[in-house]
Design an enzyme around this catalytic site. Structure first.
Site, short mmCIF file in Angstrom:
data_model
loop_
_atom_site.label_atom_id
_atom_site.label_comp_id
_atom_site.label_asym_id
_atom_site.label_seq_id
_atom_site.Cartn_x
_atom_site.Cartn_y
_atom_site.Cartn_z
N LYS A 102 86.09 48.10 24.56
CA LYS A 102 84.68 48.29 24.23
C LYS A 102 84.26 47.26 23.18
CE LYS A 102 81.70 52.16 22.76
NZ LYS A 102 81.67 53.59 22.41
N SER A 149 79.02 56.79 25.22
CA SER A 149 78.62 55.40 25.08
C SER A 149 79.65 54.41 25.62
CB SER A 149 78.37 55.08 23.61
OG SER A 149 79.58 55.25 22.86
N SER A 191 81.73 60.31 23.31
CA SER A 191 81.59 59.00 23.97
C SER A 191 82.84 58.42 24.62
CB SER A 191 81.02 57.97 22.99
OG SER A 191 79.66 58.20 22.81
#
Lengths: 469, 59
Positions: A81, A156, A180
């Site tokens: 990420k 997310s 997330s």
């Protein structure tokens, strides 16, 4: 395209790499080939680092050939990420404001993965600043769910989940402040583990909300999650929320028996207002566990009714503190939804914040009491199936409900309490995967992993895969 | 509501787009509903889950 290698787990690939039956170069080429084939549509990557990845794979091959095998992650291609710092590389946090930010040091998790010999293939798409759960990113484009390109991958850490599900990364890391890691893992049919707060260092991870943030593995199997957890765990004095507990040999602790297992269910909160397709699938797993000898025991955690208040206040307030200066200086540079949520956080009072922390204390006590009676709690991860990209609402049994209100209802309590929680896919309905959440006692991640491994053995995902290509 | 949302934000120097004003009102009305779930009597007896380590983080 031969997808077989890139579709394998770390647990399957590591022995092949160690025994030199498989070259890290060949494996990385396959993963990058998948990126070429699928990412034009899925948009899981913000940055692809082909040359860097091939150089690292070549180095891994030389190291392994010369007898310097470093362990299970050596030569494994992985993208992370884009909120985790790599020294001298861009970390955008999925934002316009930080689009040219270059980190001056490695995040602790990055440093550990580098030491383990991971081959990094790039940086993954995410909800802007991790402040949202759709990964419909206004600056880098929406990430799409590999199971259905019209649907969100969750967020997310949506890029991480979509990349693992479509074999564009063998495994990944996400961050989890309200769910997330678990929300996108559930939406994309993979494993997501949020460890106990303080277990994995967050040094070098851009914050969303300090007291709720966690980093966790996103993988194809429970074994892979255990492997990554044991590598990444450990005290880090650079992270003030890190807790000094020794790591465990999690991947060696997965064997357990169903017959002595006591599973708690909290009907009032975790099975209220759930899409009937999700409810049915989770209860099917509970029945199967009971048939195999587990005891299902109802528990009561009354303060869960206050959890949504505490989560909303804590996350919005802390996030608005992080971004306060930029909200004053250049509000137009935030995406519309993030700007709105930052405004909401500015409206909370100090009393709201302190009362939310009092509620967290109460939740800690009540969850601890529940775990004196049961080994783990099982809940749905999400109360709905992935909605279409752009939708602000979700359909739950014919009711149109706010996505924002519903999305962290079942995952948020894990952040408020810091307790470990794992999501595991437990079936597919209408072409979309369904996730089941296992919550466990503090610093006993092995319990959620063990129950995850038992559910994995049921092979509920057999014959199901995203329609790639 | 006893205060004007727009005014509170503007006083802090935060520029609020016009179309956010109704949305914020709606969000805060929902928040007021959530606040009703909080048992104020019960909170009197509770400690808080927020700690400060004197001396700061360990070196």
């Amino acid at each position: 395209m031969n997808n077989e290698l890139a579709a394998k787990s770390i647990g399957e690939l590591a022995p092949l790499l160690q025994s030199k039956q498989l070259s890290p170069v060949e494996l990385t080429e396959q993963v990058l080939s998948n990126v070429d084939m699928y990412d034009g549509e899925i948009n899981a990557y913000i940055t692809v680092q082909k040359e860097q990845a091939m150089a690292a794979a070549t180095q891994a091959e030389q190291d392994i050939q010369s007898g310097n095998y470093r362990g299970a992650l050596h030569g494994i291609p992985m993208a992370l990420k884009d909120i985790l710092y790599f020294k001298d590389e861009k970390a955008t946090m999925g934002s316009k404001i930080h689009s040219d930010f270059v980190a001056g040091f490695d995040a602790t998790v990055v440093s550990k993965l580098k030491m383990a010999g991971v081959t990094f293939t790039g940086k993954l798409n995410m909800h802007e600043y991790a402040w949202g759960a759709t990964t419909t990113n206004p600056h880098f484009g929406p990430c799409k769910n590999p199971w259905d390109l019209t649907k969100i991958p969750g967020g997310s850490s949506g890029g991480s989940a979509a990349a693992v599900a479509s074999h564009m990364s063998i495994a990944s890391l996400g961050t989890d402040t309200g769910g997330s890691v678990r929300i996108p893992a559930s939406s994309c049919g993979i494993i997501g583990l949020k460890p106990t707060h303080g277990r994995i260092s967050k040094y070098g991870c851009f914050p969303l909300a300090w007291s709720l943030d966690h980093i966790g593995p996103m993988t194809k199997t429970v074994y892979d999650a255990a492997l990554m957890l044991e590598l990444l765990s450990g005290y880090d004095p650079k992270d003030p929320t890190s807790i000094d507990r020794p790591s465990k040999n999690f991947s060696g602790l997965l064997d357990s028996e169903t017959k002595n297992l006591v599973i708690g269910i909290e009907e009032n909160y975790f099975f209220h207002n759930v899409d009937s397709r999700v409810d049915e699938q989770v209860r099917h797993v509970l029945q199967q566990l009971e048939r195999d000898g587990a005891t299902i025991k109802p528990v009561s955690i009354p303060s869960l009714k206050q959890a949504e208040f505490a989560e909303l206040v804590t996350i919005t307030t802390e996030a608005s503190a992080v971004h306060h200066a930029n909200l004053l200086k250049s509000p137009e540079k935030f995406g519309e939804d993030v700007r709105f949520l930052l405004e909401v956080g500015e409206l909370m009072s100090g009393v709201d914040y302190v009362q939310s922390q009092q509620i967290r204390r109460k939740l800690d006590v009540e969850f601890a009491a529940a775990f004196e009676q049961v080994d783990v709690l099982i809940t749905p991860t999400l109360p709905f199936l992935s909605p279409p990209i752009g939708s602000q609402t979700v359909d739950v049994n014919g009711q149109e409900l706010s996505f924002l209100d519903e999305v962290i209802r079942f995952t948020g309590p894990g952040n408020l309490t810091g307790l470990p929680a794992l999501t595991i896919p437990c079936g597919v309905k209408d072409g979309l995967p369904i996730g089941l959440q296992i919550m466990g006692p503090v610093f006993e991640e092995e319990k959620v992993l063990q129950v995850g491994a038992l559910i994995e053995q049921m092979e509920l995902m057999k014959g199901h895969a995203p329609p790639l290509g | 509501m006893a205060f004007d949302i727009h005014e509170v934000l503007e006083r802090k120097g935060i520029e609020v787009p016009e179309h956010h004003q109704e949305m914020l009102k709606g969000q805060m009305a929902g928040f007021e509903e959530l606040r009703k779930t909080v048992n104020q009597e019960e909170l009197k007896d509770l400690d808080m889950a927020l700690t400060h380590v004197p001396g700061g983080e360990q070196k």
